[in-house]
Design a protein around this motif. Structure first.
Motif, PDB file in Angstrom:
ATOM      1  N   ARG A 175       0.813  -1.216   0.000  1.00 28.33           N
ATOM      2  CA  ARG A 175       0.000   0.000   0.000  1.00 28.33           C
ATOM      3  C   ARG A 175       0.846   1.267   0.000  1.00 28.33           C
ATOM      4  N   ILE A 176       2.058   1.185   0.527  1.00 30.52           N
ATOM      5  CA  ILE A 176       2.920   2.363   0.568  1.00 30.52           C
ATOM      6  C   ILE A 176       4.162   2.175  -0.298  1.00 30.52           C
ATOM      7  N   TYR A 177       4.120   1.229  -1.223  1.00 34.67           N
ATOM      8  CA  TYR A 177       5.221   1.022  -2.161  1.00 34.67           C
ATOM      9  C   TYR A 177       5.595   2.313  -2.899  1.00 34.67           C
ATOM     10  N   ASN A 178       4.605   2.980  -3.489  1.00 34.48           N
ATOM     11  CA  ASN A 178       4.842   4.113  -4.382  1.00 34.48           C
ATOM     12  C   ASN A 178       4.600   5.458  -3.731  1.00 34.48           C
ATOM     13  N   GLY A 179       4.604   5.516  -2.404  1.00 30.35           N
ATOM     14  CA  GLY A 179       4.069   6.694  -1.760  1.00 30.35           C
ATOM     15  C   GLY A 179       2.568   6.494  -1.675  1.00 30.35           C
TER      16      GLY A 179
END
Length: 337
Positions: A175-179
């Motif tokens: 969920r926070i891979y790409n920001g």
């Protein structure tokens, strides 16, 4: 220092280790030419060659079995399981072989392997692409389980995992891979934590396994979280108005029980937050450990905020995952007791 999201930080960690140690190699489904379904290994095959970063068949048991053999031989393999939901065909290899190899061989062989895998919510993948099975690995003596919450920690923890002589399950919160994630998650995550990127050194550095981070100091309660839920906790604490201390576990095995108990003994209250289902989730073990060590300091029952004890819904992911509102309500409840 450059600003990176988690994907870029993980890619940097792998790049650094491929350059630094000729015994490190990467393999998994689609991680070579394509660069991985989430692009974590993008460009690494082109830079380091097909013998250092290569694709495998869709055979999780074979991927982990091969990694164990390579580790026993003296290499440091980093195997990717494309989604942690699909790691179960390899579970026997992890439990019966990797975790026990050092003991069974009397220290003659060991398995210095790192198993990377995206986990948790973030893509509306439901029961087949969004589960949080960390408790399954925490139960197995001999496996280490690491879960970062930000790019800086992700790089340092991954390097530490690769350099560790024991098998490590490295779970990456997609969920926070790409920001902030695209779509409905994007605005929600921005409202919780802003843009979860960070300044990350380009070279080699480590974050020690088994050492929690105090993200926010507080006096009235302690909140324990890891992965994406650290960002949820930040927002929930702010919404509640409670002066709560937030601890990012970073790894659940080894567990920094000293930092946890020191905080709870000081605040007298504790709320545990994780994505996985509440029943038999890792929060239950945390609660037991805290109760055993901090019983006389507790001013209220330990609270757990978690995913619902139901099958993981595809379309209603945001209703299933714990949000800031549920965390804030739990904090206010323990303050009343």
């Amino acid at each position: 220092m450059p600003t990176m999201n988690m994907i870029q930080a993980l890619n940097s960690a792998l790049d650094v280790m491929l350059e630094r140690d000729p015994d490190v190699l990467l393999f998994g489904e689609d991680i070579g030419y394509f660069g991985g379904v989430f692009r974590v290994t993008d460009g690494l095959q082109a830079k380091h060659g097909k013998t250092r970063c290569f694709d495998t068949p869709i055979a999780e048991g074979g991927i982990i079995g091969a990694a164990i053999g390579m580790g026993a031989y003296g290499l440091r393999p980093v195997a990717e399981i494309q989604f942690v939901d699909y790691i179960l065909p390899a579970y026997d290899q992890l439990v019966s072989e990797a975790a026990r190899l050092r003991y069974r061989s009397g220290g003659e062989f060991w398995a210095p392997i790192t198993v990377r895998s995206p986990y948790g919510g973030g893509i509306f993948g439901g029961q087949t692409h969004s589960q949080s099975p960390e408790a399954l690995f925490a139960h197995v003596v001999g496996l280490k389980t690491v879960i970062p919450s930000n790019p800086y920690d992700a790089k340092g923890l991954l390097i530490s995992s690769i350099e560790d002589d024991d098998p490590v399950i490295f779970m990456e919160p997609k969920r926070i891979y790409n920001g902030p994630f695209n779509g409905r998650h994007d605005e929600q995550l921005k409202s919780w934590a802003g843009d979860p990127t960070a300044e990350v050194p380009e070279g080699h550095y480590t974050v020690p396994l088994g050492k929690a981070a105090i993200v926010r100091e507080g006096k009235e309660a302690t909140v324990l979280a890891y992965g994406t839920m650290v960002h949820v906790a930040k927002a929930g604490i702010e919404d509640s108005g409670v002066d709560a201390e937030l601890i990012d576990l970073r790894s659940i095995v080894p567990l920094d029980i000293e930092t946890i108990t020191a905080s709870v003994a000081r605040t007298g209250r504790c709320v545990i937050l994780h994505e996985a289902t509440r029943f038999a989730g890792f929060g239950g073990e945390l609660s037991a450990l805290i109760q055993e060590r901090c019983f006389w300091a507790l001013k209220a029952p330990i609270a757990r905020v978690a995913g619902w004890d139901t099958p993981y819904p595809h379309a209603f992911e945001l209703d299933y995952l714990p949000g800031p509102g549920r965390l804030a309500a739990a904090l206010l409840k323990v303050m009343e007791d």
